[in-house]
Design a protein around this motif. Structure first.
Motif, mmCIF file in Angstrom:
data_model
loop_
_atom_site.group_PDB
_atom_site.id
_atom_site.type_symbol
_atom_site.label_atom_id
_atom_site.label_comp_id
_atom_site.label_asym_id
_atom_site.label_seq_id
_atom_site.Cartn_x
_atom_site.Cartn_y
_atom_site.Cartn_z
ATOM 1 N N UNK A 159 0.832 -1.211 0.000
ATOM 2 C CA UNK A 159 0.000 0.000 0.000
ATOM 3 C C UNK A 159 0.870 1.266 0.000
ATOM 4 N N UNK A 160 0.370 2.314 -0.637
ATOM 5 C CA UNK A 160 1.094 3.583 -0.717
ATOM 6 C C UNK A 160 1.460 4.105 0.670
ATOM 7 N N UNK A 161 0.513 4.001 1.627
ATOM 8 C CA UNK A 161 0.758 4.510 2.978
ATOM 9 C C UNK A 161 1.921 3.772 3.645
ATOM 10 N N UNK A 162 2.032 2.472 3.397
ATOM 11 C CA UNK A 162 3.116 1.680 3.977
ATOM 12 C C UNK A 162 4.464 2.118 3.378
ATOM 13 N N UNK A 163 4.483 2.344 2.077
ATOM 14 C CA UNK A 163 5.721 2.775 1.424
ATOM 15 C C UNK A 163 6.133 4.167 1.900
ATOM 16 N N UNK A 164 5.171 5.068 1.970
ATOM 17 C CA UNK A 164 5.461 6.420 2.464
ATOM 18 C C UNK A 164 5.991 6.348 3.897
ATOM 19 N N UNK A 165 5.358 5.539 4.726
ATOM 20 C CA UNK A 165 5.786 5.397 6.118
ATOM 21 C C UNK A 165 7.189 4.834 6.237
ATOM 22 N N UNK A 166 7.526 3.855 5.415
ATOM 23 C CA UNK A 166 8.855 3.255 5.450
ATOM 24 C C UNK A 166 9.940 4.230 5.013
ATOM 25 N N UNK A 167 9.701 4.921 3.900
ATOM 26 C CA UNK A 167 10.693 5.891 3.418
ATOM 27 C C UNK A 167 10.820 7.064 4.392
ATOM 28 N N UNK A 168 9.696 7.487 4.988
ATOM 29 C CA UNK A 168 9.755 8.586 5.964
ATOM 30 C C UNK A 168 10.518 8.146 7.212
ATOM 31 N N UNK A 169 10.327 6.905 7.641
ATOM 32 C CA UNK A 169 11.049 6.397 8.814
ATOM 33 C C UNK A 169 12.557 6.385 8.557
ATOM 34 N N UNK A 170 12.965 5.992 7.365
ATOM 35 C CA UNK A 170 14.388 6.013 7.017
ATOM 36 C C UNK A 170 14.904 7.447 7.025
ATOM 37 N N UNK A 171 14.134 8.366 6.460
ATOM 38 C CA UNK A 171 14.533 9.773 6.453
ATOM 39 C C UNK A 171 14.603 10.336 7.875
#
Length: 137
Positions: free
Chosen positions: A116-128
């Motif tokens: 899901x888009x929200x999961x991908x956004x959350x993962x990339x934001x967590x790395x950032x």
């Protein structure tokens, strides 16, 4: 088919030169490039030039799962912008904007179609967010 791009951002309280160094040097990448404390980045390689290859190994600390994130650079503008194409053809661009509060780091990327888009956004934001914590620490 319409492509939705995802954007993640962080204001990093440090000068752009230091932010760039931490973003691009493998000895720094291995310290922040994971989305959760149960993961790690044991290895990174970075040939930071147009046509150069980026690779970061991401693994669960318990050894249950891992993968190599790989990309080829399309554009590199020192202290300003990095664009690359991932091995599956998706693209991402990260910009570094100097401001009075530090450096605004923004990544815009093409999502994959497995999660899901929200999961991908959350993962990339967590790395950032890990990156921000590392640079400011």
């Amino acid at each position: 088919m319409e492509t939705h791009r995802i954007t993640v951002k962080a204001m990093v309280k440090n000068e752009v030169e230091r932010v760039w160094e931490c973003w691009t040097h493998p000895e720094h990448i291995t310290q922040w490039n994971f989305a959760a404390d149960s993961w790690c980045c044991p290895r990174a390689e970075n040939d930071l030039k147009v046509g150069g290859r980026y690779m970061a190994r991401m693994e669960a600390k318990d050894g249950s799962f891992g993968f190599d994130f790989e990309a080829i650079y399309d554009e590199v503008v020192r202290h300003k912008k990095i664009s690359y194409t991932m091995m599956d053809g998706r693209q991402a661009t990260t910009t570094f904007e100097n401001s009075g509060n530090g450096t605004l780091v923004t990544t815009v990327f093409d999502p994959e179609d497995q999660n899901p888009l929200e999961m991908q956004e959350g993962g990339w934001q967590a790395i950032l967010n890990n990156f921000k914590t590392y640079v400011e620490g």
